[in-house]
Scaffold this motif. Structure first.
Motif, mmCIF file in Angstrom:
data_model
loop_
_atom_site.group_PDB
_atom_site.id
_atom_site.type_symbol
_atom_site.label_atom_id
_atom_site.label_comp_id
_atom_site.label_asym_id
_atom_site.label_seq_id
_atom_site.Cartn_x
_atom_site.Cartn_y
_atom_site.Cartn_z
ATOM 1 N N GLN A 119 -22.166 -60.714 1.031
ATOM 2 C CA GLN A 119 -22.736 -61.717 0.140
ATOM 3 C C GLN A 119 -21.640 -62.417 -0.661
ATOM 4 O O GLN A 119 -21.623 -63.646 -0.776
ATOM 5 N N LEU A 120 -20.706 -61.635 -1.207
ATOM 6 C CA LEU A 120 -19.616 -62.231 -1.975
ATOM 7 C C LEU A 120 -18.698 -63.045 -1.074
ATOM 8 O O LEU A 120 -18.265 -64.147 -1.445
ATOM 9 N N SER A 121 -18.403 -62.522 0.107
ATOM 10 C CA SER A 121 -17.532 -63.232 1.041
ATOM 11 C C SER A 121 -18.077 -64.618 1.341
ATOM 12 O O SER A 121 -17.349 -65.620 1.290
ATOM 13 N N HIS A 122 -19.360 -64.692 1.647
ATOM 14 C CA HIS A 122 -19.965 -65.996 1.959
ATOM 15 C C HIS A 122 -19.951 -66.905 0.738
ATOM 16 O O HIS A 122 -19.671 -68.113 0.844
ATOM 17 N N ALA A 123 -20.240 -66.346 -0.433
ATOM 18 C CA ALA A 123 -20.263 -67.142 -1.653
ATOM 19 C C ALA A 123 -18.876 -67.695 -1.977
ATOM 20 O O ALA A 123 -18.736 -68.839 -2.426
ATOM 21 N N LEU A 124 -17.845 -66.899 -1.741
ATOM 22 C CA LEU A 124 -16.482 -67.367 -1.978
ATOM 23 C C LEU A 124 -16.109 -68.488 -1.018
ATOM 24 O O LEU A 124 -15.513 -69.495 -1.424
ATOM 25 N N MET A 125 -16.453 -68.322 0.249
ATOM 26 C CA MET A 125 -16.132 -69.371 1.212
ATOM 27 C C MET A 125 -16.905 -70.658 0.914
ATOM 28 O O MET A 125 -16.355 -71.767 1.007
#
Length: 213
Positions: free
Chosen positions: A115-121
């Protein structure tokens, strides 16, 4: 089945490739029995200081012009949008991603690394957020429900640095020179922003082989 993915949050092909993998996984009948593990990979670990406009960084790194770099990212953006991903190369600013990767390892403790990875990208590719800006990282982490005080503690320390370095060492051992890089159940590897059906096919092949069908 286990799938390992090495990527960087500022890699446009990772942004597209991971979305295509997600779609391919959705079409896989045994998707609930697939464990996905994300791993850190810095495309430009030498970057330091304030984030700079991405075309400027790319032009300097590859010895081209900012105009050509912008055109490349404009074309990549069309591919991203066709995959359903927001993308605005005019806002992108590139900086070091080490802190972002440390924070993703921290998020794993809460089951929120994907979830964080996608939000960062999304923040980087569509909203002009720099991945070396700790205020931006804190804001995005807060949006996915991570405890703000703990996030700030991690970012102000050297926590999870060893985890990032371990991932990068493993990438080198597997021969990964670029990302995204996928390993399926320690049997097959793949790289690049492959289409969804490719991932569905590999998952099916590996499943059939490992299940003896």
């Amino acid at each position: 089945m286990r799938v390992d993915i090495w990527y960087d949050v500022i890699c446009p092909y990772c942004y597209i490739g991971q979305e295509n993998f997600r779609k391919g996984l959705e079409e896989f009948p045994h998707r609930n029995e697939v464990e996905v593990h994300l791993h850190s990979f810095e495309l430009a670990p030498q970057l330091s200081g304030e984030a700079q406009p991405t075309p400027q960084v790319i032009a300097k790194r590859y010895g081209t012009t900012e105009a050509k770099a912008s055109e490349t990212y404009r074309n990549i953006g069309e591919h991203a949008k066709s995959a359903g991903l927001p993308f605005d190369h005019t806002q992108m600013r590139t900086g070091n991603t080490f802190d972002a990767h440390r924070l993703i390892h921290f998020a794993a403790q809460y089951g929120k690394e994907e979830q964080l990875s996608h939000a960062l990208m999304k923040g980087y590719f569509a909203e002009g957020e720099a991945m070396n800006d700790r205020a931006a990282l804190t804001k995005i982490a807060d949006q996915v429900g991570l405890p703000t005080d703990k996030v700030k503690e991690v970012l102000s320390s050297n926590e999870y640095a060893d985890a990032v370095r371990k991932d990068e060492k493993a990438a080198a051992e597997h021969g990964a020179t670029g990302v995204p890089f996928f390993i399926f159940d320690n049997r097959y590897s793949a790289s690049g922003a492959q289409p969804p059906e490719y991932f569905t096919g590999v998952l099916t092949q590996v499943w059939n082989e490992t299940q003896g069908k």
